[in-house]
Every structure is written in C-alpha cells, then in structure tokens.
Scaffold this motif. Structure first.
Motif, PDB file in Angstrom:
ATOM      1  N   THR A 247      -4.339  -0.557  -6.851  1.00 38.86           N
ATOM      2  CA  THR A 247      -5.697  -0.534  -6.289  1.00 38.86           C
ATOM      3  C   THR A 247      -5.663  -0.203  -4.807  1.00 38.86           C
ATOM      4  O   THR A 247      -6.460   0.600  -4.316  1.00 38.86           O
ATOM      5  CB  THR A 247      -6.383  -1.892  -6.513  1.00 38.86           C
ATOM      6  OG1 THR A 247      -6.355  -2.220  -7.914  1.00 38.86           O
ATOM      7  CG2 THR A 247      -7.830  -1.851  -6.041  1.00 38.86           C
ATOM      8  N   MET A 248      -4.742  -0.817  -4.060  1.00 36.91           N
ATOM      9  CA  MET A 248      -4.621  -0.549  -2.625  1.00 36.91           C
ATOM     10  C   MET A 248      -4.273   0.913  -2.355  1.00 36.91           C
ATOM     11  O   MET A 248      -4.827   1.539  -1.453  1.00 36.91           O
ATOM     12  CB  MET A 248      -3.554  -1.450  -2.001  1.00 36.91           C
ATOM     13  CG  MET A 248      -3.985  -2.875  -1.787  1.00 36.91           C
ATOM     14  SD  MET A 248      -2.854  -3.729  -0.660  1.00 36.91           S
ATOM     15  CE  MET A 248      -1.292  -3.415  -1.435  1.00 36.91           C
ATOM     16  N   THR A 250      -4.896   3.490  -4.175  1.00 31.55           N
ATOM     17  CA  THR A 250      -6.040   4.353  -4.489  1.00 31.55           C
ATOM     18  C   THR A 250      -7.067   4.355  -3.371  1.00 31.55           C
ATOM     19  O   THR A 250      -7.503   5.419  -2.914  1.00 31.55           O
ATOM     20  CB  THR A 250      -6.690   3.903  -5.805  1.00 31.55           C
ATOM     21  OG1 THR A 250      -5.718   3.935  -6.854  1.00 31.55           O
ATOM     22  CG2 THR A 250      -7.850   4.821  -6.169  1.00 31.55           C
ATOM     23  N   VAL A 251      -7.466   3.170  -2.905  1.00 28.76           N
ATOM     24  CA  VAL A 251      -8.528   3.101  -1.908  1.00 28.76           C
ATOM     25  C   VAL A 251      -8.044   3.558  -0.530  1.00 28.76           C
ATOM     26  O   VAL A 251      -8.863   3.850   0.353  1.00 28.76           O
ATOM     27  CB  VAL A 251      -9.121   1.674  -1.799  1.00 28.76           C
ATOM     28  CG1 VAL A 251      -9.754   1.254  -3.104  1.00 28.76           C
ATOM     29  CG2 VAL A 251      -8.057   0.668  -1.377  1.00 28.76           C
ATOM     30  N   TYR A 252      -6.718   3.651  -0.332  1.00 28.73           N
ATOM     31  CA  TYR A 252      -6.205   4.115   0.956  1.00 28.73           C
ATOM     32  C   TYR A 252      -5.947   5.619   0.957  1.00 28.73           C
ATOM     33  O   TYR A 252      -6.345   6.324   1.880  1.00 28.73           O
ATOM     34  CB  TYR A 252      -4.916   3.371   1.311  1.00 28.73           C
ATOM     35  CG  TYR A 252      -4.365   3.762   2.656  1.00 28.73           C
ATOM     36  CD1 TYR A 252      -4.938   3.273   3.826  1.00 28.73           C
ATOM     37  CD2 TYR A 252      -3.291   4.642   2.779  1.00 28.73           C
ATOM     38  CE1 TYR A 252      -4.455   3.647   5.084  1.00 28.73           C
ATOM     39  CE2 TYR A 252      -2.797   5.015   4.023  1.00 28.73           C
ATOM     40  CZ  TYR A 252      -3.387   4.518   5.162  1.00 28.73           C
ATOM     41  OH  TYR A 252      -2.906   4.893   6.394  1.00 28.73           O
ATOM     42  N   PRO A 255      -9.331   8.548   0.540  1.00 29.99           N
ATOM     43  CA  PRO A 255     -10.063   8.948   1.756  1.00 29.99           C
ATOM     44  C   PRO A 255      -9.202   9.696   2.764  1.00 29.99           C
ATOM     45  O   PRO A 255      -9.666  10.648   3.403  1.00 29.99           O
ATOM     46  CB  PRO A 255     -10.554   7.612   2.330  1.00 29.99           C
ATOM     47  CG  PRO A 255     -10.526   6.662   1.194  1.00 29.99           C
ATOM     48  CD  PRO A 255      -9.373   7.091   0.352  1.00 29.99           C
ATOM     49  N   PHE A 276     -13.421   4.001   5.147  1.00 34.92           N
ATOM     50  CA  PHE A 276     -12.577   3.301   4.173  1.00 34.92           C
ATOM     51  C   PHE A 276     -11.241   2.875   4.767  1.00 34.92           C
ATOM     52  O   PHE A 276     -10.915   1.676   4.767  1.00 34.92           O
ATOM     53  CB  PHE A 276     -12.391   4.160   2.919  1.00 34.92           C
ATOM     54  CG  PHE A 276     -13.516   4.021   1.938  1.00 34.92           C
ATOM     55  CD1 PHE A 276     -13.450   3.083   0.927  1.00 34.92           C
ATOM     56  CD2 PHE A 276     -14.649   4.796   2.052  1.00 34.92           C
ATOM     57  CE1 PHE A 276     -14.497   2.927   0.037  1.00 34.92           C
ATOM     58  CE2 PHE A 276     -15.701   4.661   1.166  1.00 34.92           C
ATOM     59  CZ  PHE A 276     -15.633   3.717   0.148  1.00 34.92           C
ATOM     60  N   ILE A 280     -13.120  -0.619   5.624  1.00 34.05           N
ATOM     61  CA  ILE A 280     -13.313  -1.179   4.289  1.00 34.05           C
ATOM     62  C   ILE A 280     -11.997  -1.620   3.660  1.00 34.05           C
ATOM     63  O   ILE A 280     -11.887  -2.739   3.140  1.00 34.05           O
ATOM     64  CB  ILE A 280     -14.029  -0.160   3.375  1.00 34.05           C
ATOM     65  CG1 ILE A 280     -15.343   0.303   4.027  1.00 34.05           C
ATOM     66  CG2 ILE A 280     -14.284  -0.779   2.008  1.00 34.05           C
ATOM     67  CD1 ILE A 280     -16.311  -0.810   4.318  1.00 34.05           C
ATOM     68  N   THR A 281     -10.977  -0.738   3.685  1.00 40.48           N
ATOM     69  CA  THR A 281      -9.696  -1.078   3.053  1.00 40.48           C
ATOM     70  C   THR A 281      -9.046  -2.314   3.676  1.00 40.48           C
ATOM     71  O   THR A 281      -8.565  -3.194   2.943  1.00 40.48           O
ATOM     72  CB  THR A 281      -8.733   0.116   3.098  1.00 40.48           C
ATOM     73  OG1 THR A 281      -9.337   1.230   2.430  1.00 40.48           O
ATOM     74  CG2 THR A 281      -7.420  -0.210   2.418  1.00 40.48           C
ATOM     75  N   LEU A 284     -10.765  -5.180   2.142  1.00 41.94           N
ATOM     76  CA  LEU A 284     -10.570  -5.365   0.707  1.00 41.94           C
ATOM     77  C   LEU A 284      -9.177  -5.880   0.347  1.00 41.94           C
ATOM     78  O   LEU A 284      -9.015  -6.578  -0.660  1.00 41.94           O
ATOM     79  CB  LEU A 284     -10.823  -4.048  -0.035  1.00 41.94           C
ATOM     80  CG  LEU A 284     -12.264  -3.545  -0.087  1.00 41.94           C
ATOM     81  CD1 LEU A 284     -12.309  -2.188  -0.795  1.00 41.94           C
ATOM     82  CD2 LEU A 284     -13.168  -4.546  -0.788  1.00 41.94           C
ATOM     83  N   ASN A 285      -8.163  -5.521   1.133  1.00 42.15           N
ATOM     84  CA  ASN A 285      -6.790  -5.850   0.750  1.00 42.15           C
ATOM     85  C   ASN A 285      -6.562  -7.344   0.501  1.00 42.15           C
ATOM     86  O   ASN A 285      -5.946  -7.717  -0.505  1.00 42.15           O
ATOM     87  CB  ASN A 285      -5.811  -5.327   1.800  1.00 42.15           C
ATOM     88  CG  ASN A 285      -5.556  -3.835   1.639  1.00 42.15           C
ATOM     89  OD1 ASN A 285      -5.887  -3.235   0.617  1.00 42.15           O
ATOM     90  ND2 ASN A 285      -4.969  -3.223   2.651  1.00 42.15           N
ATOM     91  N   ILE A 288      -8.171  -8.124  -2.821  1.00 42.06           N
ATOM     92  CA  ILE A 288      -7.420  -7.554  -3.936  1.00 42.06           C
ATOM     93  C   ILE A 288      -6.235  -8.439  -4.277  1.00 42.06           C
ATOM     94  O   ILE A 288      -5.967  -8.749  -5.442  1.00 42.06           O
ATOM     95  CB  ILE A 288      -6.955  -6.123  -3.599  1.00 42.06           C
ATOM     96  CG1 ILE A 288      -8.164  -5.174  -3.519  1.00 42.06           C
ATOM     97  CG2 ILE A 288      -5.950  -5.614  -4.629  1.00 42.06           C
ATOM     98  CD1 ILE A 288      -7.828  -3.808  -2.950  1.00 42.06           C
TER      99      ILE A 288
END
Length: 313
Positions: A247-248, A250-252, A255, A276, A280-281, A284-285, A288
């Motif tokens: 997940t980390m 992907t979101v890093y 973008p 992001f 945001i990231t 979120l970390n 997560i």
C-alpha cells in the motif's frame, strides 16, 4: 534576455495551489490537522519501535522507524509552507530557503525510495528464505543498509540542488507551485534548461525505475512463495506482513511517476499529485501500519498497558 548572477535574486514568490476563496479557512485547518496528526502518528510509531523489545531489534521495524523519521522530515519542510498558501499576503521564500527546501525534499524523497526497496527485500528474505533470514538480514546489516540509503539520498539531493541552482535566475521570481521543486523552479531560469531537464529525468527515472523494479521482482518471488503455502491461515499471515508495504509503495510511487516521468507540462494536476508524497502519504503511513500490521498493534497495546499479548512468529 540578459542573464544575471543568481545571487542577485534574493527571494522567490510561491503562488501556492489554487482554491475557492470560501474554502480558505477550511483548507487551513484541514492541512494543519494533517500536519499535526502526521507528526504525532509517526512519532508514535517511532517510539513504539524504539521501546518495544520485540520490535526494535528486528530489521523490518528498524526500517519502519527510519521511514517515520523521513515522513516527519518531508512533512515539516513542505506542509508549513503549504499552510502559508491559505493566509493573506505575499508568500515569499528566501533564495537560500528555496535551495534548502529543494535539497531536503529530494534527499528525503530518494532515501524513502531506497528504504522502501530495502523493506521489500527484507520481506522477500523473511518469506522466501525464512531459515536463512537471521543470517542474511540482521540488525547490524540492516543498520548498514539504512546508512547507505541515507548517503545515497544525500548525494541525489545535492546533485539535483546544484544542477538546478547553478543556472542564472533574473526574474520573474514567481513560482507557480506551493514549494520549491525542480520543474517549477526551472521555468524561471534565464538560460537553456535542456541539460537540466534531461539529467533530472534520467537521474530521478533511474532511482524510481530501479527501486520499483527491485520491489516488483521481490514481490513476484514473494507471491509465488505464498501460493505454495498449503494452509489458508499461513497464506493470510504471509500476506498480512506485506500488505502495508505494498500500500505504501503504491501511494508513493504513482504520484512521483506522474510528476517527474512525463513530458514537461504546467497542469493544475501537478500540484494535486504533489500533495500525496509531501502531505498525504506521510499522514497515511502510520495509519497503514497500525491498521494492517498485527505486530505493531500488539506492541501499541503493550506500550499503553493493554492486556499482555505475544506477537505472531
């Protein structure tokens, strides 16, 4: 246009991100809360890994603690400047401050790329070679790998900052962005930026592509190993140790690839995408890892005095 020595330019003006005026106060409070929660969440993860004896000697959680430090750093060099976007007045940043911000953003960002790759390799060894894992990945080796990631990241950040600010900047000084980043700053240069753009594309492209390829290769091997596990519970436990990291990544990476690895444009989507990895990231970390990682949740319970439990082997 006549070129002027860049030292004559004492500041840049950050225009920020466009937003409806009626949402100014809402966005100010929203990003302020994001910043505060980012710092608190990552600090909580860092303290948990440090004080829990079942975590702080394990390479995976050494990497997680370093990731929290990086997230706190990226958030601190970007988000306070973003908050100024929602206040009145001119949003200026000194020339030296712009250099510093660009350097530390790329220093920490590239270090995070290397660290995510190390975390994928750690999961590969733990799942694909569990019997040899204590020998192949121990606390001493993981510390050396982290130190190597910091050194490589600092070299990358210095290279990008030197290449960007070796150019003359003679005006205008208005950066159409909410922080000093390479594409936005290069638009103001009073010289040909072709070499800079090429080096930036190649340098960042090599870092992102090589790290992502190694992560992808690791997870191909991991998935093959997990599918060979006979029990459903065993597969579930193996997948749970990797889900947070996937997940980390992907979101890093998505973008970052959108911002740096495409033809030069001046799209409003650039600013939205840049939110992001910068705001945001890092927020979120911690969520997560606390929501998807059973061992971190158990360590948090132990730290706050919850019922005694043992982490999964």
């Amino acid at each position: 246009m006549e070129s002027v020595n860049s030292s004559l330019l004492t500041e840049f003006i950050l225009t920020g991100i466009p937003y409806p005026p009626q949402l100014r106060m809402f966005l100010l409070v929203f990003f302020l809360l994001i910043y505060i929660l980012t710092q608190l969440g990552n600090l909580l993860i860092l303290v948990t890994v440090w004080v829990d004896p079942q975590l702080h000697a394990r390479p995976m959680y050494i990497f997680l603690g370093v990731l929290s430090v990086i997230d706190m750093g990226i958030s601190s060099i970007i988000v306070p400047r973003l908050l100024m976007n929602f206040t009145s007045g001119i949003k200026s940043i000194p020339f030296g401050g712009c250099v510093t911000q660009l350097y530390f953003y790329h220093f920490l960002g590239s270090t995070q790329c290397f660290l995510l790759t190390l975390m994928a390799y750690d999961r590969y060894l733990a799942i694909c070679q569990p019997l040899r894992y204590p020998v192949l990945m121990n606390a001493k080796l993981s510390t050396l790998l982290v130190a190597g990631a910091w050194v490589a990241g600092s070299i990358h950040g210095a290279l990008q900052a030197i290449l960007t600010f070796r150019l003359p900047y003679c005006g205008p000084s208005q950066i159409d962005y909410f922080f000093c980043d390479i594409p936005a700053v290069l638009r103001l240069a009073c010289a040909d930026t072709t070499v800079n753009e090429l080096v930036t594309f190649v340098d960042i492209g090599v870092v992102v592509a090589s790290c992502f390829s190694l992560i992808l290769l690791s997870y191909i091997q991991i998935i093959q190993a997990i599918l060979r596990i006979r029990t459903a519970d065993g597969r579930r436990r193996a997948f749970s140790t990797c889900g947070a990291h996937v997940t980390m990544v992907t979101v890093y990476y998505v973008p970052c690839a959108f911002i740096y690895l495409r033809p030069e444009t001046n799209s409003p989507l650039d600013g939205a995408a840049a939110l992001f990895p910068t705001a945001i990231t890092p927020f979120l970390n911690p969520l997560i890892y606390t929501l998807r990682n059973q061992e971190v949740k158990l360590a948090l319970k132990r730290m706050i005095g919850g019922p005694g439990t043992k982490s999964e082997v």
